[in-house]
Scaffold this active site. Structure first.
Site, mmCIF file in Angstrom:
data_model
loop_
_atom_site.group_PDB
_atom_site.id
_atom_site.type_symbol
_atom_site.label_atom_id
_atom_site.label_comp_id
_atom_site.label_asym_id
_atom_site.label_seq_id
_atom_site.Cartn_x
_atom_site.Cartn_y
_atom_site.Cartn_z
ATOM 1 N N ARG A 235 5.215 -9.528 0.373
ATOM 2 C CA ARG A 235 5.536 -8.875 1.451
ATOM 3 C C ARG A 235 6.317 -7.496 1.169
ATOM 4 O O ARG A 235 7.237 -7.445 0.440
ATOM 5 C CB ARG A 235 6.290 -9.750 2.435
ATOM 6 C CG ARG A 235 5.391 -11.099 3.027
ATOM 7 C CD ARG A 235 4.676 -10.675 4.133
ATOM 8 N NE ARG A 235 3.616 -11.276 4.560
ATOM 9 C CZ ARG A 235 2.474 -11.814 4.205
ATOM 10 N NH1 ARG A 235 1.867 -11.253 3.047
ATOM 11 N NH2 ARG A 235 1.636 -12.582 4.700
ATOM 12 N N GLU A 264 3.280 -0.543 6.909
ATOM 13 C CA GLU A 264 1.856 -0.296 6.453
ATOM 14 C C GLU A 264 1.342 0.514 7.601
ATOM 15 O O GLU A 264 1.435 0.016 8.732
ATOM 16 C CB GLU A 264 1.542 -1.582 6.143
ATOM 17 C CG GLU A 264 2.071 -2.217 4.848
ATOM 18 C CD GLU A 264 1.109 -3.494 4.353
ATOM 19 O OE1 GLU A 264 0.249 -3.890 5.225
ATOM 20 O OE2 GLU A 264 1.371 -3.883 3.452
ATOM 21 N N HIS A 283 -2.832 -2.837 0.138
ATOM 22 C CA HIS A 283 -2.660 -4.367 0.557
ATOM 23 C C HIS A 283 -3.924 -5.094 0.207
ATOM 24 O O HIS A 283 -4.711 -5.512 1.003
ATOM 25 C CB HIS A 283 -2.223 -4.594 2.040
ATOM 26 C CG HIS A 283 -1.881 -5.743 2.592
ATOM 27 N ND1 HIS A 283 -0.832 -6.088 3.528
ATOM 28 C CD2 HIS A 283 -1.984 -6.965 2.475
ATOM 29 C CE1 HIS A 283 -0.665 -7.404 3.482
ATOM 30 N NE2 HIS A 283 -1.530 -7.907 2.941
#
Length: 326
Positions: A235, A264, A283
């Site tokens: 995370r 993000e 990601h």
């Protein structure tokens, strides 16, 4: 009729979800929402919601049908207000086991690339030049390298299993683990301070909680050995990105491999994007064709259980204890 909604997704098709809706005799609606206002409209009156990154706030939960169920596509559920879901009697589920091996593969790939300095060699050769390996010293043998794991859940253990054949010493900090169990994976449990002090590379495998928020910060980075590495496939909130950038500049960190960020996307002007010692991926650690199929199938199976009123496989909150009285 049951109203089943997919708020947002990145999949090529929704065959698993459509099959689940047919099984339930439900109406399936799909959206691509991003804001709270859009999510409110998408989930108004919904009984079952399959959610990727859409913000599921208290205002969103308020408009859902009584006793609704939310299934989060993935392991984390940071975008869902669990306290509000509890208070409104809405169940929240995740899919924790759809792609742990894929994430572990990605984490170990980043770790090996950093420790072997693959990117640096490649960049020199791409210019047409040559380089003597000692120029990039130190590069330690795996048998002389200690990897620290922050967290020993499914993914952390999978990473340890992949590291074993290389001969790395593996330490871990996890307040919920026991030595007998993790010892089967060649892991030695240590304190958090010892993890930072003894590891050449730390790989993060913890959830985002108040206790882990920015646990990779300036103070803890200073506890690490000079020239250490950080890998994060967990995370983005676990890392103070500005502190990491500063540690890269000072040489306290020799490199980082980051797949997740906070926020993000990582801002275009953030220094990590162009730092020569940072390997960044968008990601992407979760992604393989098989992991996506697993994710959709498992999420859709949970939706079927929700529609039938059966016990949910991966409930992450306790709505029954806080449901409003009739």
């Amino acid at each position: 009729m049951i109203r089943m909604v997919v708020t947002d997704h990145i999949f090529a098709d929704l065959e698993h979800e459509r099959a689940a809706a047919r099984t339930l005799g439900a109406a399936l609606e799909t959206f691509n929402v991003a804001t709270e206002a859009e999510t409110i409209e998408a989930l108004r009156g919904a009984n079952i919601a399959l959610v990727n990154f859409a913000p599921v706030t208290d205002a969103v939960l308020e408009v859902m049908a009584p006793g609704a169920v939310i299934v989060r596509y993935g392991i984390g559920y940071d975008n869902v207000d669990l306290e509000a879901a509890d208070a409104r009697g809405i169940a929240v589920c995740n899919v924790p086991d759809y792609g742990g091996d894929t994430v572990a593969d990605h984490a170990v790939t980043l770790a090996l690339m950093l420790m072997r300095k693959i990117i640096h060699f490649d960049r020199v050769l791409a210019t047409g030049e040559w380089i003597s390996p000692p120029v990039l010293a130190p590069i330690l043998a795996s048998s002389q390298t200690t990897v620290g794991l922050l967290g020993t859940g499914r993914i952390g253990l999978a990473v340890a299993r992949r590291l074993q054949p290389f001969g790395f010493k593996v330490l871990a900090f996890d307040p919920f683990a026991n030595q007998e169990h993790v010892g089967e994976y060649g892991i030695e449990l240590v304190s958090l301070d010892e993890l930072f002090a003894q590891s050449n590379l730390i790989s993060l495998h913890a959830p985002a909680t108040p206790e882990t928020h920015k646990i990779i910060n300036a103070a803890n980075l200073d506890r690490m050995r000079p020239g250490s590495f950080i890998v994060n496939t967990a995370r983005g909130a676990l890392i103070d990105q500005d502190a990491v950038l500063e540690a890269l500049g000072s040489g306290q960190l020799a490199g980082v491999g980051l797949d997740v960020f906070d926020p993000e996307p990582l801002p275009r002007d953030h220094g990590l994007r162009t730092h020569p010692n940072a390997i960044l991926t968008p990601h992407a650690a979760f992604y393989s064709e098989q992991s996506l199929q697993n994710l959709q199938r498992l999420a859709s199976e949970e939706a079927i259980r929700a529609g039938r009123g059966e016990n949910l496989r991966c409930l992450v909150n306790r709505p029954a204890l806080n449901a409003p009285s009739a």
